[in-house]
Motif scaffolding. Structure first.
Motif, short mmCIF file in Angstrom:
data_model
loop_
_atom_site.label_atom_id
_atom_site.label_comp_id
_atom_site.label_asym_id
_atom_site.label_seq_id
_atom_site.Cartn_x
_atom_site.Cartn_y
_atom_site.Cartn_z
N CYS A 169 0.83 -1.20 0.00
CA CYS A 169 0.00 0.00 0.00
C CYS A 169 0.87 1.26 0.00
O CYS A 169 0.65 2.19 -0.77
CB CYS A 169 -0.94 -0.02 1.21
N HIS A 170 1.89 1.27 0.85
CA HIS A 170 2.79 2.42 0.88
C HIS A 170 3.53 2.56 -0.46
O HIS A 170 3.69 3.66 -0.98
CB HIS A 170 3.80 2.30 2.03
N TRP A 171 3.99 1.44 -0.99
CA TRP A 171 4.74 1.46 -2.25
C TRP A 171 3.87 2.03 -3.37
O TRP A 171 4.34 2.81 -4.19
CB TRP A 171 5.20 0.04 -2.59
N THR A 172 2.60 1.65 -3.39
CA THR A 172 1.71 2.08 -4.46
C THR A 172 1.17 3.49 -4.25
O THR A 172 1.13 4.27 -5.20
CB THR A 172 0.52 1.10 -4.59
N PHE A 173 0.78 3.82 -3.02
CA PHE A 173 0.06 5.08 -2.81
C PHE A 173 0.83 6.13 -2.03
O PHE A 173 0.77 7.31 -2.38
CB PHE A 173 -1.27 4.81 -2.11
N LEU A 218 5.27 0.39 9.33
CA LEU A 218 4.46 -0.82 9.25
C LEU A 218 4.38 -1.45 10.63
O LEU A 218 5.40 -1.62 11.30
CB LEU A 218 5.09 -1.81 8.26
N GLU A 219 3.17 -1.82 11.03
CA GLU A 219 2.97 -2.40 12.35
C GLU A 219 2.44 -3.82 12.22
O GLU A 219 1.42 -4.05 11.57
CB GLU A 219 1.99 -1.55 13.16
N PRO A 220 3.11 -4.79 12.87
CA PRO A 220 2.68 -6.18 12.79
C PRO A 220 1.35 -6.44 13.50
O PRO A 220 0.69 -7.45 13.21
CB PRO A 220 3.82 -6.95 13.47
N ASP A 221 0.93 -5.55 14.39
CA ASP A 221 -0.32 -5.74 15.11
C ASP A 221 -1.55 -5.27 14.33
O ASP A 221 -2.68 -5.44 14.78
CB ASP A 221 -0.27 -5.01 16.47
N ARG A 222 -1.34 -4.69 13.16
CA ARG A 222 -2.49 -4.26 12.34
C ARG A 222 -3.15 -5.51 11.74
O ARG A 222 -2.46 -6.48 11.40
CB ARG A 222 -2.05 -3.31 11.23
N CYS A 247 -3.54 2.88 4.28
CA CYS A 247 -2.44 1.95 4.57
C CYS A 247 -2.27 1.66 6.06
O CYS A 247 -1.27 1.07 6.46
CB CYS A 247 -1.11 2.44 3.99
N ASN A 248 -3.23 2.09 6.87
CA ASN A 248 -3.14 1.91 8.33
C ASN A 248 -4.42 1.28 8.87
O ASN A 248 -5.17 1.93 9.61
CB ASN A 248 -2.89 3.26 9.00
N PRO A 249 -4.69 0.02 8.55
CA PRO A 249 -5.94 -0.60 9.01
C PRO A 249 -5.93 -0.90 10.51
O PRO A 249 -4.88 -1.16 11.08
CB PRO A 249 -6.00 -1.89 8.20
N GLY A 250 -7.12 -0.85 11.10
CA GLY A 250 -7.27 -1.27 12.49
C GLY A 250 -7.17 -0.17 13.52
O GLY A 250 -7.91 -0.14 14.47
N PHE A 251 -6.23 0.75 13.34
CA PHE A 251 -6.09 1.85 14.28
C PHE A 251 -5.31 2.96 13.60
O PHE A 251 -4.72 2.77 12.54
CB PHE A 251 -5.43 1.41 15.60
N ALA A 252 -5.34 4.13 14.22
CA ALA A 252 -4.75 5.34 13.62
C ALA A 252 -3.26 5.18 13.37
O ALA A 252 -2.57 4.41 14.05
CB ALA A 252 -5.00 6.54 14.53
N GLU A 253 -2.77 5.95 12.42
CA GLU A 253 -1.35 5.96 12.13
C GLU A 253 -0.59 6.47 13.36
O GLU A 253 -1.04 7.39 14.02
CB GLU A 253 -1.08 6.88 10.93
N GLU A 254 0.53 5.83 13.64
CA GLU A 254 1.31 6.26 14.79
C GLU A 254 2.12 7.48 14.46
O GLU A 254 2.35 7.85 13.39
CB GLU A 254 2.19 5.12 15.31
#
Length: 172
Positions: free
Chosen positions: A131-135, A148-152, A165-172
């Motif tokens: 997602c980051h690479w594309t957008f 990138l967070e492994p807990d997402r 590109c940040n599913p589940g919770f807000a970007e850190e």
């Protein structure tokens, strides 16, 4: 050359219309064929200069160019950090990594990440990277790092895009 100008303009309008799906339809930009026989273009009987000629169209369409495929490395570094949302892999792309295009470059860049941090190899992490690479490269080309967070959660591509590109919770 002046005699060809209306034909060139018409061909460019038609080419643009093809891109928009309008050329040859009722919604086409151009009107009915001209009946004005005083025009040097309409009186030209050389078929090589008519819009119907494939040679004419190939020389009249504007060239499309793609940026060259730039050489690796695409990733300058990747480091694990602790953030408010948990562990995060901060990936720092090189200038070539920010500017490159072409098939296989995302795979090559991900391989560089894994060579630096092999424990990043999970479906969710790869999906965030893609997602980051594309957008992200388009939206914020100079962002210092892609985090990138492994807990997402692992989500569909549509959900990934909707979450920026940040599913589940807000970007850190």
């Amino acid at each position: 050359m002046i005699a060809r100008r209306p034909a060139v303009v018409a061909a460019l309008v038609c080419a643009a219309g093809l891109l928009l799906g309008a050329c040859g339809s009722d919604d086409a930009v151009s009107g009915p064929p001209s009946t004005d026989t005083s025009s040097p273009v309409s009186s030209n009987t050389d078929s090589s200069n008519t819009p119907e000629s494939s040679t004419y169209m190939s020389t009249s369409q504007p060239p499309t160019s793609q940026p060259p495929t730039l050489p690796p490395p695409y990733i300058a570094g990747a480091d694990w950090v602790d953030t408010q949302v948990g562990p995060s892999l901060q990936i720092r792309p090189t200038r070539n990594g920010r500017d490159v295009s072409g098939d296989g470059t995302a795979d090559e860049a991900w391989s560089e990440v894994l060579a630096m941090e092999s424990d990043a190899d999970s479906p969710g992490m790869r999906a965030q990277f893609d997602c980051h690479w594309t957008f992200a490269r388009l939206v914020d080309p100079d962002k210092p790092s892609w985090n990138l967070e492994p807990d997402r959660p692992v989500v569909s591509e549509q959900e990934m895009i909707a979450a920026r590109c940040n599913p589940g919770f807000a970007e850190e």
